[in-house]
Design an enzyme around this catalytic site. Structure first.
Site, short mmCIF file in Angstrom:
data_model
loop_
_atom_site.label_atom_id
_atom_site.label_comp_id
_atom_site.label_asym_id
_atom_site.label_seq_id
_atom_site.Cartn_x
_atom_site.Cartn_y
_atom_site.Cartn_z
N ASP A 78 7.14 4.23 -1.00
CA ASP A 78 6.86 4.97 0.23
C ASP A 78 8.04 4.86 1.19
O ASP A 78 8.86 3.96 1.10
CB ASP A 78 5.55 4.53 0.87
CG ASP A 78 5.32 3.03 0.80
OD1 ASP A 78 6.21 2.30 0.35
OD2 ASP A 78 4.24 2.58 1.22
N GLU A 138 1.70 5.54 6.24
CA GLU A 138 1.09 4.84 7.38
C GLU A 138 0.11 5.74 8.13
O GLU A 138 0.30 6.13 9.28
CB GLU A 138 2.17 4.32 8.32
CG GLU A 138 3.11 3.30 7.71
CD GLU A 138 2.44 1.95 7.44
OE1 GLU A 138 1.25 1.79 7.78
OE2 GLU A 138 3.12 1.06 6.90
#
Length: 394
Positions: A78, A138
């Protein structure tokens, strides 16, 4: 057998640390990460990969086709940071109001290292590897968006396994941690708006004041978790937002807004919370003359490590670094991860790797979070080895 990639990964150490620090300083938040995407594309250039960019987000998917036939394995890293102002004092600290406080800069650099390790042995590679560089972990569900845009079909067939590594600033350096089954919790929210009538603070008997009713609702949330759910399959439910529409000390509020963050380790428990908790709270509100609007907001599912795949992963990790450096996590973490979307579709595993500095443990998601990026060669070699071993298994 040991790692076939360890020596080559060590040779990449300085390059991986340099790109990690460049990414750290250039941190971006959310789904649109153009600077981060440009760095990734630059690092992938010339490696003979099939590269696709995202449409709804600035993702990068790279496909490496080996010289020998075999299945497809997916490796994921990520890319996004957090809206925090960094206070680490590092020479490469971010100057913006954003920070890589969850280690995603290491995830990108480690995955780039795995690409280089595997591309260097393309002719021997028994299959195909899809590399998933994902924005928006997130809270933006970037993993789900990349699946919607076809990341699992990028190589022409669905992967037989998927792996990801997540660094941890509170785990001893180089320690590898995972477990079979539920690895991390689901994350959801319950948004509540409680309606009274408001009025003069001197005459509460002439109004329906929602504030004391809100206090009852907060206590009911805690009682629900303790008394309506089995002790062996609990939920963590936290009231994280609370406000009223009163802007004066002598005015009773007419509405109170609240939000509860909900973490569970099974879909059954989540279903119970989703259906029964709003019913309970609505009843309490009605008994006090108030009306309650409740909106359930589903976010990340449980991160579930496929038991068979994880047993294979544990065996590989123990061979690579020794039994003493591999930890079987006794209980799942109540944090969440959107690699869970991939693991809903493809059997695989998430592994934590310790990146604690010599100064000792620090929490992640904090302005002072630091990671020891000397762990990058280990990250890269573990990812490469897991993919290679899975391809060999067919």
């Amino acid at each position: 057998m040991g790692s076939r990639f360890a020596e080559a990964a060590d040779a990449l150490r300085d390059d991986l640390i340099a790109v990690r620090r460049e990414l750290h300083a250039a941190v971006e938040v959310g789904l649109e990460l153009p600077k981060t995407q440009r760095i990734i594309l630059r690092e992938l250039d010339g490696l003979g990969l099939e590269i696709t960019r995202g449409t709804a987000l600035s993702s990068v998917t790279a496909v490496l086709r080996g010289g020998r036939p075999g299945p497809v394995v997916l490796l994921r890293g990520d890319m996004d940071g957090l809206p925090l102002t960094e206070s680490t004092g590092l020479p490469f600290a971010a100057a913006s109001a954003a920070m890589h406080a969850c280690g995603h800069d290491l995830h990108i650099a480690g995955l780039l290292g795995a690409v280089r390790l595997l591309a260097a042995r393309r002719d021997e590679l028994p299959g195909t590897i899809a590399f998933m560089f994902q924005p928006g972990e997130e809270g933006y569900a970037g993993g789900r968006l990349m699946i919607d845009e076809g990341v699992l079909d990028a190589a022409g067939e669905k992967p037989v396994a998927a792996y990801a590594v997540h660094v941890d600033s509170a785990t001893p350096f180089g320690q590898l941690v995972t477990r079979e089954g539920a690895m991390m919790a689901s994350a959801s929210a319950l948004r509540l708006t409680l309606h009274g009538t408001g009025g003069h603070a001197a005459f509460p008997q002439l109004a329906i004041d929602p504030v004391p009713v809100a206090a009852q609702l907060i206590l009911a949330v805690q009682t629900f978790a303790a008394r309506r759910l089995p002790a062996t399959d609990q939920a963590v439910i936290s009231i994280t937002r609370l406000s009223s529409d009163s802007e004066a000390s002598n005015v009773l509020a007419s509405t109170v807004s609240m939000e509860a963050n909900i973490r569970t380790l099974s879909m059954a428990t989540l279903d119970t919370v989703r259906t029964e908790l709003p019913t309970l709270l609505t009843g309490i509100a009605a008994a006090n003359g108030c009306r309650l609007d409740a909106e359930f907001i589903a976010s990340y599912p449980v991160t579930y490590n496929d038991p068979a795949e994880t047993r294979e992963v544990l065996a590989v990790l123990e061979e690579l670094v020794g039994v003493e450096r591999v930890t079987r996590l006794p209980e799942p973490s109540m944090a969440s991860e959107d690699f869970s979307y991939v693991l809903q579709e493809v059997p695989g595993a998430l592994v934590f790797v310790g990146a604690m500095t010599a100064a000792g443990p620090v929490p992640m998601h904090a302005e002072h979070t630091v990671f020891d990026d000397a762990v990058l060669p280990l990250q890269a070699s573990v990812l490469a080895e897991l993919a290679w071993r899975r391809l060999i298994r067919g």
